[in-house]
Every structure is written in C-alpha cells, then in structure tokens.
Design a protein around this motif. Structure first.
Motif, PDB file in Angstrom:
ATOM      1  N   GLU A 118       0.819  -1.214   0.000  1.00 24.81           N
ATOM      2  CA  GLU A 118       0.000   0.000   0.000  1.00 24.81           C
ATOM      3  C   GLU A 118       0.853   1.264   0.000  1.00 24.81           C
ATOM      4  O   GLU A 118       0.472   2.279  -0.595  1.00 24.81           O
ATOM      5  N   LEU A 119       2.009   1.220   0.668  1.00 20.35           N
ATOM      6  CA  LEU A 119       2.913   2.372   0.639  1.00 20.35           C
ATOM      7  C   LEU A 119       3.339   2.677  -0.795  1.00 20.35           C
ATOM      8  O   LEU A 119       3.345   3.832  -1.235  1.00 20.35           O
ATOM      9  N   GLY A 120       3.728   1.627  -1.525  1.00 16.47           N
ATOM     10  CA  GLY A 120       4.121   1.814  -2.916  1.00 16.47           C
ATOM     11  C   GLY A 120       2.988   2.354  -3.753  1.00 16.47           C
ATOM     12  O   GLY A 120       3.160   3.270  -4.567  1.00 16.47           O
ATOM     13  N   ASN A 121       1.778   1.800  -3.557  1.00 18.19           N
ATOM     14  CA  ASN A 121       0.604   2.252  -4.314  1.00 18.19           C
ATOM     15  C   ASN A 121       0.268   3.705  -4.001  1.00 18.19           C
ATOM     16  O   ASN A 121      -0.175   4.461  -4.870  1.00 18.19           O
ATOM     17  N   MET A 122       0.485   4.100  -2.752  1.00 15.19           N
ATOM     18  CA  MET A 122       0.193   5.476  -2.344  1.00 15.19           C
ATOM     19  C   MET A 122       1.051   6.472  -3.128  1.00 15.19           C
ATOM     20  O   MET A 122       0.585   7.526  -3.562  1.00 15.19           O
ATOM     21  N   LEU A 123       2.314   6.121  -3.342  1.00 15.41           N
ATOM     22  CA  LEU A 123       3.244   7.031  -4.009  1.00 15.41           C
ATOM     23  C   LEU A 123       3.063   7.060  -5.523  1.00 15.41           C
ATOM     24  O   LEU A 123       3.519   7.994  -6.186  1.00 15.41           O
ATOM     25  N   GLY A 165      -0.039   6.535  -7.013  1.00 19.50           N
ATOM     26  CA  GLY A 165      -1.435   6.758  -7.358  1.00 19.50           C
ATOM     27  C   GLY A 165      -2.191   5.480  -7.617  1.00 19.50           C
ATOM     28  O   GLY A 165      -3.256   5.491  -8.240  1.00 19.50           O
ATOM     29  N   GLY A 166      -1.634   4.361  -7.153  1.00 18.79           N
ATOM     30  CA  GLY A 166      -2.334   3.085  -7.249  1.00 18.79           C
ATOM     31  C   GLY A 166      -1.679   2.035  -8.110  1.00 18.79           C
ATOM     32  O   GLY A 166      -2.159   0.902  -8.182  1.00 18.79           O
ATOM     33  N   GLY A 167      -0.563   2.345  -8.767  1.00 14.57           N
ATOM     34  CA  GLY A 167       0.074   1.374  -9.655  1.00 14.57           C
ATOM     35  C   GLY A 167       1.398   0.865  -9.133  1.00 14.57           C
ATOM     36  O   GLY A 167       1.720   0.965  -7.947  1.00 14.57           O
ATOM     37  N   ILE A 168       2.199   0.334 -10.043  1.00  9.53           N
ATOM     38  CA  ILE A 168       3.508  -0.240  -9.728  1.00  9.53           C
ATOM     39  C   ILE A 168       4.598   0.810  -9.924  1.00  9.53           C
ATOM     40  O   ILE A 168       4.572   1.587 -10.867  1.00  9.53           O
TER      41      ILE A 168
END
Length: 467
Positions: A333-338, A340-343
């Motif tokens: 979720e941290l990665g998705n937060m940065l 905007g929801g993707g990889i």
C-alpha cells in the motif's frame, strides 16, 4: 449446483483441481463442487495484457479464477521437492519425488511441454561451482515450463475433463462466507454471490484458496480456532535486465534459483519466478492493492528482449507478531500510495545515488521496461531499510555470476509480495483438527508453486478415499 456434495473444494487453482482429478479417478461416483472467487478459464481476461494499462477488474483476472494465479501467469512446474513449498515436512523425499512424478505425468497427459530444463549436466555444475566462490547457493531444480499460453490450454483441458467427464460442478464469482461445523465436523458452507446466499452441504471440505484467498483462510482459522504458525514474510522487488545478462544461466536452468545471505543484516535473499524473454506484469488483491509479478510465453516469437525475476527478502517473525499478510499488504500500500495506485519502477543507478527515477531518467535506460504502466519513483520511501539494503547487496553478489546485473540501468519494480498465509497445523495428510476439514496449497501456507500445490491435492484425495 446441487444442495449437497460429497466434497466441496474452495479454490480452483492446482491444489483444488488435482484434488478433483484424483478423487474422480479413484471414485467416479463421488460428487464434487469447486468454488472460486474468480471466473471460468474461458472468461479470464486481463486488459493490461493487450493495452499495458490495468483497469482494476473485480475480481482481478490474473489473481483469481480457474487455474489460479500461478498457472495463469507463467506455468512453471518445479520438479524438485526442495523447491516450491514445504511438502518435505509432511512426507519422505522418496514419496515426494514419486508424487511429483505422478502429477507431472498428469500435466503431460493434458498437453504440457515435454522439454525439461535444468537436468544435471556439466554446464549446471559449472554454474554451481562458480556461484559457490561468491557465497551464493544455486538450488538445482529441473523445470518444465508451460508458458502463459500453454498453461492456459493445459488447465482448460483439465476443466472440460472434470466438467464433462466426471461428477464435478464448478461455480464462479462465488465466495464462502462461512464454514459450517456441526458436532465438531464440517457439514457445509454458506456461499455468497450476485444471486445472494445459499447453504450447500458436504461430507468433506478442502480449503485450497490460493494466495488470493490466504487472508480469508487465516480469518477462518481464527473463527474455527484452528492452530497456525507464522510463515516467513517474503517482500522484495522484481528485477528486469536484458536477456544478454541472464541467458548463460537461463539457457540451461530456465530459472536460476539463487540464495544469498546479505552482508549487513544476514537476511536470506532469493531469486524467484525467473522469466527469460518475459514481461513484467501487475496483479491486484482485495480489489485495490497492486503488486508486481512477471510471466513469459512458451512460443519464441512472443518473447521480449528482457528477463525478469523476483528478488525476495525472507523474514520469519516471532511472537507476538501474527499478521504476515497484513504486514505485506501495508508495504504494498505504501508503494501504491506514491504511484497513485500502480507499480513503481526505479533504475538501480538512481537508487544507489539516492535520487528518484523520473520519466526523463527512465528514458535514458538501456533496459526498456516491459510494464509500460509502471510509474517512476523512489523505492527507498517504500521498502524497509533492511530489505532494500539486503536486495542491493544480493544484486552486487549475483553480478559475479551474471555480469551486468549490478548496472545503473537495471530496473527494479516494487513491490513484490508473496501472500503466504500462516501455516495451518495439520497431520501428514493435511487434515486439520476439525474433522473432515483439509487445508492445502499456497493459501494454506504449505506450498509456494504449482507442482507442490498439485501434490497436496492428490494426497488429500487419496486420504479421503482411504477413509
């Protein structure tokens, strides 16, 4: 769908499919119902495969549905009991090898590729010898690679065999809301889908929900008071490099399974799911969390100029920690937060220089990303320090056996998380403390790959028939 079945199987991945195949072979009169949150194999589609853009299908066409996540993504059959799970904790090595051979023959019967990579030869011995100089362990494992397109055909044939030639029903887009226990044993399930709720009775229940259902199964364990133990939490990145860097390994091994213990933290770092000429892909859990994965095709004309593979840091937590899935989701979720929801994708050179990869820097990369929707970013804002440090140290070590891997243009995608549930306490035949309830496959924390998941299905079917 009838009101009652001899066996209900939750999850239509390899564990569930092989439970049904073996049951139908041993007793054709036994009635079987297979349930899955996803769709039938004919309807499993991923728009991103054609457009490069994920549209957040619900449920995810890669993660859920007939044949499961792993089979639909790449289709590697690891033919060694040392790879892909923990079945050696439940049986002897000889028995495990025999069951792997048995399941492999079934895959061949349904059209699997006859080519096997990684059989003992001088080239593999040389690779293993060279790796040992740099404190790297190469795990020898023969691999039968189906490829994304052939895996689809093989599992499709299994579907039609079960539906048309055996006493098996399949219901898609359906979840199990409750497992019903009467007088200490399983008596049925409460199902829910777009048509509402329905109760279906059974004599035996096999919970094989795969990684996508790992959290559901962990919650059911709490409700039913079934004992579990923590599995290792595997978190890391997917690495992408030109084929030229990895070809000398993948030519003979197909998948080079390398293990290194990091210098600073002594964490185990392993390569996993290697895809020569492959494509980095995105998959979704819980309808929202995006994690990275990869796959490759069997046909040469469908292959790319890149090889991708996972690099995972394995950590086993002790008490009071008991939420490995929640922890993995939090990192994703941290990665998705940065993004905007993707990889997220980052060049190794930018990571080492302490700077974010942006679109202009990504365009300079000589490694052309195959996941076009990936968003340039900075993984140091996502992964814990010990994970990131361990990955960088392992990449530097692996560069000794794959020169060019530790390059500024090596691409790192995040986050890769393997959602292994806490491991259920079962007997050697995967029977839980609740009578007639079995748990198997990746979702139960017992296996980590197609072949061992298939083996657990055969073991359960034979145990039910013996009883």
């Amino acid at each position: 769908m009838k009101k009652s079945y001899d066996i209900i199987i939750v999850g239509a991945g390899p564990a569930g499919i092989f439970t049904a195949l073996e049951t139908a072979k041993l007793n054709p009169d036994f009635s079987i119902l297979i349930i899955d949150k996803g769709r039938n194999i004919e309807d499993r589609k991923c728009p991103a495969r054609a457009t490069g853009r994920c549209v957040n299908c619900k449920p995810c066409g890669i993660t859920f549905g007939w044949s499961g996540a792993g089979a639909f993504s790449d289709g590697k059959l690891s033919l060694s009991p040392e790879v892909g799970g923990r079945i050696l904790e439940y049986m002897s090595e000889d028995k495990a090898k025999s069951l792997i051979k048995y399941c492999d023959d079934i895959y061949l019967k349904f059209g699997a590729n006859k080519t096997v990579y990684g059989l003992n030869n001088e080239n593999i011995d040389n690779i293993k010898y060279e790796a040992s100089k740099h404190n790297i362990r190469l795990i020898e494992c023969p691999v039968r690679h189906l490829g994304t397109e052939l895996a689809y055909n093989v599992l499709r044939k299994m579907y039609y065999h079960l539906i048309n030639e055996t006493n098996t029903d399949f219901i898609e887009l359906t979840e199990v809301e409750d497992i019903i226990i009467s007088n200490g044993k399983v008596s049925g399930v409460v199902l829910i889908n777009s048509d509402g709720k329905v109760t279906v009775n059974c004599r035996y229940l096999v919970a094989a929900p795969g990684r996508g259902g790992a959290e559901w199964l962990a919650n059911e364990a709490k409700k039913l008071n079934v004992k579990t133990t923590n599995n290792a939490v595997d978190i890391g990145v997917r690495v992408e490099v030109p084929n030229s860097i990895m070809d000398h390994l993948t030519k003979y091994l197909y998948e080079a399974k390398l293990i290194y213990y990091s210098d600073t933290f002594d964490n185990k770092v392993r390569t996993f799911c290697m895809n020569p000429g492959g494509v980095v892909s995105e998959e979704h859990y819980d309808g929202s969390i995006a994690v990275v994965n990869g796959h490759s095709y069997s046909e040469k004309e469908l292959r790319t100029e890149n090889t991708n593979f996972a690099m995972l840091v394995s950590t086993t937590f002790t008490e009071p920690f008991n939420k490995p899935i929640t922890y993995g989701k939090y990192i994703a979720e941290l990665g998705n937060m940065l993004t905007g929801g993707g990889i997220m994708v980052q060049r190794l050179g930018d990571l080492l220089n302490g700077r974010r990869t942006d679109y202009s820097r990504l365009k300079k990369s000589t490694t052309i990303p195959t996941l076009k929707s990936a968003v340039p970013g900075d993984l140091s804002f996502v992964l814990p320090q010990r994970h990131l440090t361990s990955i960088v140290e392992a990449l530097k070590a692996f560069d000794k056996v794959a020169p060019g891997l530790y390059s500024k243009n090596t691409l790192l995608y995040g986050v890769e998380v393997k959602f292994y549930s806490s491991k259920f306490e079962t007997n050697k035949n995967f029977r839980t403390s609740i009578e007639n309830l079995y748990t198997i496959g990746d979702g139960a924390g017992i296996t980590r790959g197609l072949m061992q998941a298939s083996v657990t299905g055969v073991v359960v079917a034979r145990d039910i028939m013996n009883r």
